[in-house]
Design a protein around this motif. Structure first.
Motif, short mmCIF file in Angstrom:
data_model
loop_
_atom_site.label_atom_id
_atom_site.label_comp_id
_atom_site.label_asym_id
_atom_site.label_seq_id
_atom_site.Cartn_x
_atom_site.Cartn_y
_atom_site.Cartn_z
N LEU A 61 -2.26 5.66 2.80
CA LEU A 61 -2.74 6.53 1.68
C LEU A 61 -2.75 7.89 1.86
O LEU A 61 -2.47 8.66 1.12
CB LEU A 61 -3.90 5.95 0.99
CG LEU A 61 -3.50 4.43 0.38
CD1 LEU A 61 -4.94 3.90 -0.06
CD2 LEU A 61 -2.70 4.77 -0.95
N GLN A 111 0.56 9.38 2.06
CA GLN A 111 1.35 9.37 0.66
C GLN A 111 0.81 10.49 -0.12
O GLN A 111 1.56 11.00 -0.94
CB GLN A 111 1.29 8.09 0.27
CG GLN A 111 2.45 6.93 1.02
CD GLN A 111 3.69 7.49 0.84
OE1 GLN A 111 4.34 8.31 0.30
NE2 GLN A 111 4.58 6.91 1.91
N LEU A 112 -0.40 10.47 -0.19
CA LEU A 112 -1.11 11.42 -0.99
C LEU A 112 -1.54 12.82 -0.66
O LEU A 112 -2.12 13.44 -1.22
CB LEU A 112 -2.73 10.67 -1.50
CG LEU A 112 -2.38 9.47 -2.36
CD1 LEU A 112 -4.01 8.89 -2.65
CD2 LEU A 112 -1.62 9.83 -3.60
N GLY A 162 -4.20 2.00 -8.19
CA GLY A 162 -4.73 3.35 -7.87
C GLY A 162 -4.90 3.68 -9.46
O GLY A 162 -3.96 3.56 -10.29
N THR A 184 2.41 1.78 -3.55
CA THR A 184 1.38 2.23 -4.31
C THR A 184 1.08 3.87 -4.00
O THR A 184 1.16 4.44 -5.08
CB THR A 184 0.22 1.62 -4.26
OG1 THR A 184 0.32 0.11 -4.52
CG2 THR A 184 -1.07 2.16 -5.10
N GLY A 185 0.95 4.19 -2.93
CA GLY A 185 0.84 5.69 -2.38
C GLY A 185 2.01 6.33 -2.87
O GLY A 185 1.77 7.33 -3.54
N SER A 213 -7.79 10.32 -6.71
CA SER A 213 -7.28 9.15 -6.84
C SER A 213 -8.45 8.26 -6.51
O SER A 213 -9.26 8.46 -5.66
CB SER A 213 -6.08 8.86 -5.95
OG SER A 213 -4.94 9.49 -6.49
N ILE A 216 -8.68 4.29 -5.47
CA ILE A 216 -7.98 3.06 -5.16
C ILE A 216 -8.89 1.87 -4.73
O ILE A 216 -9.90 1.95 -4.28
CB ILE A 216 -7.34 3.50 -3.55
CG1 ILE A 216 -6.72 4.81 -3.35
CG2 ILE A 216 -6.60 2.41 -3.06
CD1 ILE A 216 -5.36 5.04 -4.25
N THR A 233 0.74 -1.26 -0.08
CA THR A 233 -0.08 0.01 -0.11
C THR A 233 0.93 1.21 0.00
O THR A 233 0.82 2.14 -0.80
CB THR A 233 -0.86 0.14 1.17
OG1 THR A 233 -1.63 -1.10 1.21
CG2 THR A 233 -1.99 1.14 1.31
N ASP A 234 1.84 1.07 0.80
CA ASP A 234 2.77 2.40 0.76
C ASP A 234 3.50 2.52 -0.49
O ASP A 234 3.57 3.93 -0.98
CB ASP A 234 4.12 1.90 1.90
CG ASP A 234 4.78 3.30 2.28
OD1 ASP A 234 4.26 4.51 2.68
OD2 ASP A 234 6.01 3.27 1.97
N GLU A 281 -4.71 0.74 5.86
CA GLU A 281 -4.37 1.02 4.50
C GLU A 281 -4.74 2.68 4.13
O GLU A 281 -4.05 3.18 3.43
CB GLU A 281 -5.49 -0.02 3.49
CG GLU A 281 -4.65 -1.00 3.31
CD GLU A 281 -5.15 -1.79 1.92
OE1 GLU A 281 -4.32 -2.09 1.27
OE2 GLU A 281 -6.56 -2.11 2.15
#
Length: 172
Positions: free
Chosen positions: A128, A131-132, A163, A93-94, A105, A107, A90-91, A124
């Motif tokens: 996100l 990160q976002l 994503g 991907t973010g 985004s 997800i 998940t990290d 999760e």
């Protein structure tokens, strides 16, 4: 044959899978979800990309019905994942999505990840959000996600987080 794997090592597939994951065939038939979340199958394609595939049910003949097709005569590997592995993915991907200068985004996370994380599923979304940053996003759970890989291979995956990002600027 498509989404049905009849045998593993020349034995009924569900019997072999039950033994590999340390349960009985009866328990596997009763509820396969806890096992597929922790012990998915994977196979490597000719480019070295690993594709994760999950069975969804045990059929009456003790074959396994998968969420997405499994190539005939492929070598399946039993994989084992941890909650930490799921959150690291998940990290990643973010981080990838944040590089695109996202405006919004979407997800999509595998329901198998949800089944495995259970009460820690909120982690999760926390990852996100971090990160976002201030980018709005929505998400949902699905079965058998569709995506492309860095080598431009496209297909159906399990146990993944995907994503889709919309940006106000060009991504290349």
């Amino acid at each position: 044959e498509g989404k049905i794997v009849k045998t593993l090592d020349n034995k009924p597939a569900a019997e072999v899978y039950a033994k590999l994951v340390g349960t009985t065939l009866d328990k596997l038939k009763e509820n396969i979800v806890p096992y597929i979340a922790k012990y998915p199958f994977g196979f490597a394609d000719n480019l070295g990309t690993f594709w994760i595939k999950n069975p969804q049910a045990v059929l009456p003949d003790n074959s396994l019905l998968f969420f997405s097709p499994v190539p005939k005569n492929s070598v399946l590997y039993l994989l084992e994942g941890t909650q930490s592995d799921i959150l690291k993915a998940t990290d990643r991907t973010g981080k990838m999505l944040s590089k695109i200068n996202p405006a919004f985004s979407i997800i999509i996370s595998c329901a198998g990840r949800y089944a495995y994380l259970q009460k820690d599923i909120y982690k999760e979304a926390e990852i996100l959000k971090k990160q976002l940053k201030n980018t709005p996003f929505i998400g949902f759970y699905s079965y058998s996600e569709q995506s492309t890989l860095p080598n431009n291979t496209c297909g159906s995956f399990c146990q993944t987080v995907v994503g889709v990002t919309f940006s106000d600027s060009l991504a290349f």
